[in-house]
Design an enzyme around this catalytic site. Structure first.
Site, PDB file in Angstrom:
ATOM      1  N   ASP A 180      29.197  51.794  35.025  1.00  0.00           N
ATOM      2  CA  ASP A 180      30.984  51.766  34.961  1.00  0.00           C
ATOM      3  C   ASP A 180      31.132  52.034  36.637  1.00  0.00           C
ATOM      4  OD1 ASP A 180      33.789  52.099  34.901  1.00  0.00           O
ATOM      5  OD2 ASP A 180      33.664  52.293  32.937  1.00  0.00           O
ATOM      6  N   VAL A 181      32.471  51.194  37.100  1.00  0.00           N
ATOM      7  CA  VAL A 181      32.109  51.400  38.572  1.00  0.00           C
ATOM      8  C   VAL A 181      33.794  52.569  38.762  1.00  0.00           C
ATOM      9  CG1 VAL A 181      31.393  49.346  39.731  1.00  0.00           C
ATOM     10  CG2 VAL A 181      33.933  49.611  39.222  1.00  0.00           C
TER      11      VAL A 181
ATOM     12  N   ILE B 281      42.347  31.655  40.940  1.00  0.00           N
ATOM     13  CA  ILE B 281      40.581  31.354  40.775  1.00  0.00           C
ATOM     14  C   ILE B 281      40.774  30.532  39.382  1.00  0.00           C
ATOM     15  CG2 ILE B 281      38.657  31.696  41.426  1.00  0.00           C
ATOM     16  CD1 ILE B 281      40.190  30.743  44.209  1.00  0.00           C
TER      17      ILE B 281
ATOM     18  N   TYR C 263      49.254  46.125  38.580  1.00  0.00           N
ATOM     19  CA  TYR C 263      47.489  45.494  38.940  1.00  0.00           C
ATOM     20  C   TYR C 263      47.467  45.180  40.264  1.00  0.00           C
ATOM     21  CZ  TYR C 263      44.532  41.520  39.836  1.00  0.00           C
ATOM     22  OH  TYR C 263      43.713  40.357  40.182  1.00  0.00           O
TER      23      TYR C 263
ATOM     24  N   LYS D 115      45.708  46.805  43.921  1.00  0.00           N
ATOM     25  CA  LYS D 115      45.371  45.736  45.177  1.00  0.00           C
ATOM     26  C   LYS D 115      45.675  46.156  46.070  1.00  0.00           C
ATOM     27  CE  LYS D 115      42.760  43.058  42.161  1.00  0.00           C
ATOM     28  NZ  LYS D 115      40.953  43.736  42.652  1.00  0.00           N
TER      29      LYS D 115
ATOM     30  N   SER E 245      43.745  40.513  46.190  1.00  0.00           N
ATOM     31  CA  SER E 245      44.269  39.221  45.433  1.00  0.00           C
ATOM     32  C   SER E 245      45.737  39.619  46.628  1.00  0.00           C
ATOM     33  CB  SER E 245      45.031  40.312  44.001  1.00  0.00           C
ATOM     34  OG  SER E 245      45.850  38.684  43.608  1.00  0.00           O
TER      35      SER E 245
ATOM     36  N   GLY F 296      30.222  43.702  38.916  1.00  0.00           N
ATOM     37  CA  GLY F 296      30.962  43.217  37.915  1.00  0.00           C
ATOM     38  C   GLY F 296      30.285  41.214  38.239  1.00  0.00           C
ATOM     39  N   ALA F 297      29.004  41.498  38.396  1.00  0.00           N
ATOM     40  CA  ALA F 297      28.957  40.065  39.049  1.00  0.00           C
ATOM     41  C   ALA F 297      27.901  39.229  38.001  1.00  0.00           C
ATOM     42  CB  ALA F 297      27.321  40.373  39.939  1.00  0.00           C
TER      43      ALA F 297
HETATM   44  N1  LIG Z   1      40.567  35.133  39.053  1.00  0.00           N
HETATM   45  C1  LIG Z   1      41.669  35.655  39.900  1.00  0.00           C
HETATM   46  O1  LIG Z   1      41.863  34.005  40.012  1.00  0.00           O
HETATM   47  C2  LIG Z   1      41.425  36.694  40.790  1.00  0.00           C
HETATM   48  C3  LIG Z   1      42.754  36.349  41.414  1.00  0.00           C
HETATM   49  C4  LIG Z   1      42.183  37.646  42.495  1.00  0.00           C
HETATM   50  C5  LIG Z   1      41.701  38.842  42.153  1.00  0.00           C
HETATM   51  N2  LIG Z   1      40.658  38.450  41.585  1.00  0.00           N
HETATM   52  C6  LIG Z   1      40.204  39.597  41.200  1.00  0.00           C
HETATM   53  O2  LIG Z   1      38.444  38.906  41.512  1.00  0.00           O
HETATM   54  C7  LIG Z   1      38.061  40.104  40.750  1.00  0.00           C
HETATM   55  C8  LIG Z   1      36.562  39.737  40.085  1.00  0.00           C
HETATM   56  O3  LIG Z   1      37.655  38.756  38.366  1.00  0.00           O
HETATM   57  P1  LIG Z   1      37.337  37.609  37.905  1.00  0.00           P
HETATM   58  O4  LIG Z   1      38.421  36.740  37.371  1.00  0.00           O
HETATM   59  O5  LIG Z   1      35.681  36.356  37.958  1.00  0.00           O
HETATM   60  O6  LIG Z   1      36.976  38.376  36.598  1.00  0.00           O
HETATM   61  P2  LIG Z   1      36.528  37.844  35.261  1.00  0.00           P
HETATM   62  O7  LIG Z   1      37.222  39.518  34.026  1.00  0.00           O
HETATM   63  O8  LIG Z   1      35.662  36.969  35.424  1.00  0.00           O
HETATM   64  O9  LIG Z   1      35.001  39.121  36.173  1.00  0.00           O
HETATM   65  C9  LIG Z   1      35.004  40.127  36.260  1.00  0.00           C
HETATM   66  C10 LIG Z   1      33.542  41.351  35.731  1.00  0.00           C
HETATM   67  O10 LIG Z   1      33.901  42.933  36.278  1.00  0.00           O
HETATM   68  C11 LIG Z   1      33.258  43.772  35.071  1.00  0.00           C
HETATM   69  N3  LIG Z   1      33.680  44.360  35.267  1.00  0.00           N
HETATM   70  C12 LIG Z   1      34.911  44.884  34.695  1.00  0.00           C
HETATM   71  N4  LIG Z   1      35.284  45.965  34.757  1.00  0.00           N
HETATM   72  C13 LIG Z   1      34.290  47.003  34.914  1.00  0.00           C
HETATM   73  C14 LIG Z   1      33.635  48.371  35.288  1.00  0.00           C
HETATM   74  N5  LIG Z   1      34.725  49.186  35.480  1.00  0.00           N
HETATM   75  N6  LIG Z   1      32.362  48.227  36.134  1.00  0.00           N
HETATM   76  C15 LIG Z   1      31.695  47.395  35.900  1.00  0.00           C
HETATM   77  N7  LIG Z   1      32.043  46.235  36.294  1.00  0.00           N
HETATM   78  C16 LIG Z   1      33.033  45.745  35.680  1.00  0.00           C
HETATM   79  C17 LIG Z   1      33.069  43.126  33.616  1.00  0.00           C
HETATM   80  O11 LIG Z   1      33.074  42.843  32.233  1.00  0.00           O
HETATM   81  C18 LIG Z   1      33.478  41.141  34.056  1.00  0.00           C
HETATM   82  O12 LIG Z   1      32.823  40.235  34.666  1.00  0.00           O
HETATM   83  C19 LIG Z   1      38.818  41.096  40.510  1.00  0.00           C
HETATM   84  O13 LIG Z   1      38.667  41.881  41.090  1.00  0.00           O
HETATM   85  C20 LIG Z   1      40.101  40.322  40.403  1.00  0.00           C
HETATM   86  O14 LIG Z   1      41.027  41.450  40.296  1.00  0.00           O
HETATM   87  C21 LIG Z   1      40.950  37.408  40.869  1.00  0.00           C
END
Ligand SMILES: NC(=O)c1ccc[n+]([C@@H]2O[C@H](COP(=O)([O-])OP(=O)(O)OC[C@H]3O[C@@H](n4cnc5c(N)ncnc54)[C@H](O)[C@@H]3O)[C@@H](O)[C@H]2O)c1
Length: 272
Positions: free
Chosen positions: A62-63, A190, A157, A161, A144, A12-13
């Site tokens: 797709d992971v 975030i 969700y 987590k 999370s 998901g980078a």
């Molecule tokens: N942003 C926050 O506040 C927050 C808080 C707690 C946890 N998180 C966790 O951080 C991680 C990243 O979240 P983010 O906020 O950067 O979200 P984001 O949506 O900006 O980025 C997530 C990325 O993962 C990719 N993705 C989604 N499903 C996928 C799959 N099945 N296979 C491969 N790639 C996939 C998406 O295309 C996207 O580029 C997640 O695990 C999320 O649950 C985020």
């Protein structure tokens, strides 16, 4: 450089936190396998990694699909010869308006498939090589704050987590004899692309008042901790879930009282 010539596979980078982790690890000297659902999403990150003078490999997968995951890991091994660091970042947050009675079987399953099965499939695939090479390794899962505290309309969700936190401990114990560190980072609120896109300004302001630091965190705040956990500075840390949340989980003060007795600090500028 703390990660000089290390090879990191980051899921998901293509955006948000995963992209920030990729850029921080690239700045610390690592070459990066950039995974996302599509090549287009991953390519921007890959170009930025190359601009830093590191190598980047774009791997769409797709992971949630174990076959695609095995392929992704094999492609990374074919290109770089090894994987030193795995970051299980890909995740989905699908708000379920209407709560538990409104969530469909498909939404429940997809959230568990991506958020829980994904880290398991990726770890299982990568660890085979790490164990065989006998050089140790680092696995970092992104959990999370919602692994600890519940929130309206996220009834799939949060269990996903919470399970990631226990998967982290389980793998840490099982893989310690091979000197593979397994840790998690639990972000608070975030300001990622995902969060930014799904929350309106009023919701963001409400979070700001609830967080002792007085601001949402930035994606780089997670990236720098990921570099630390992937480095030899964190050699003796394993099985931990480190919250990066501006004090959110430590604070039980009702927001109304807080605003009277403790002024809400100003928002921070993005450190990028
Ligand atoms: N942003 C926050 O506040 C927050 C808080 C707690 C946890 N998180 C966790 O951080 C991680 C990243 O979240 P983010 O906020 O950067 O979200 P984001 O949506 O900006 O980025 C997530 C990325 O993962 C990719 N993705 C989604 N499903 C996928 C799959 N099945 N296979 C491969 N790639 C996939 C998406 O295309 C996207 O580029 C997640 O695990 C999320 O649950 C985020």
């Amino acid at each position: 450089m703390k990660l000089e010539n290390k090879i990191a596979l980051i899921t998901g980078a293509g955006s948000g936190i995963g992209k920030a982790i990729a850029l921080e690890m690239g700045s610390a000297g690592a070459h990066i396998a950039v995974n996302d659902l599509t090549a287009e999403t991953a390519e921007t990150t890959a170009h930025q990694i190359e601009d830093l003078g590191r190598e980047a490999l774009v791997i769409p997968a797709d992971v949630a699909d174990s076959e695609q995951v095995e392929n992704m890991v094999q492609q990374t091994l074919n290109r770089f010869g090894r994987i030193d660091i795995l970051v299980n970042n890909a995740g989905v947050y699908i708000p379920q308006d209407g709560g538990v009675t409104a969530i469909t079987d498909e939404a429940w399953q997809r959230i568990l498939d991506v958020n829980l099965n994904g880290p398991f499939y990726c770890s299982r695939a990568v660890v085979k090589d790490m164990i065989a090479r006998k050089q140790g390794g680092k696995i970092i899962n992104i959990s999370s704050v919602q692994a600890e505290v519940a929130h309206f309309d996220a009834s799939a969700y949060q269990p996903s987590k919470a399970a990631v936190v226990m998967l982290t401990r389980t793998l840490a114990v099982e893989l310690a004899p091979y000197k593979i560190n397994v840790n998690a980072i639990g972000p608070g609120a975030i300001a990622s692309e995902g969060m930014g896109a799904s929350l309106g300004p009023e919701v963001i302001e409400a979070y700001r008042k609830r967080i002792p630091w007085g601001a949402r965190g930035y994606t780089r705040d997670i990236g720098t901790v990921a570099v630390f956990l992937a480095s030899e500075d964190a050699r003796y840390i394993t099985g931990q879930n480190i919250y990066v949340d501006g004090g959110y989980l430590s604070d039980s003060t009702p927001t109304e009282l807080k605003s009277q007795d403790h002024p809400v600090p100003p928002d921070d500028p993005d450190p990028k």
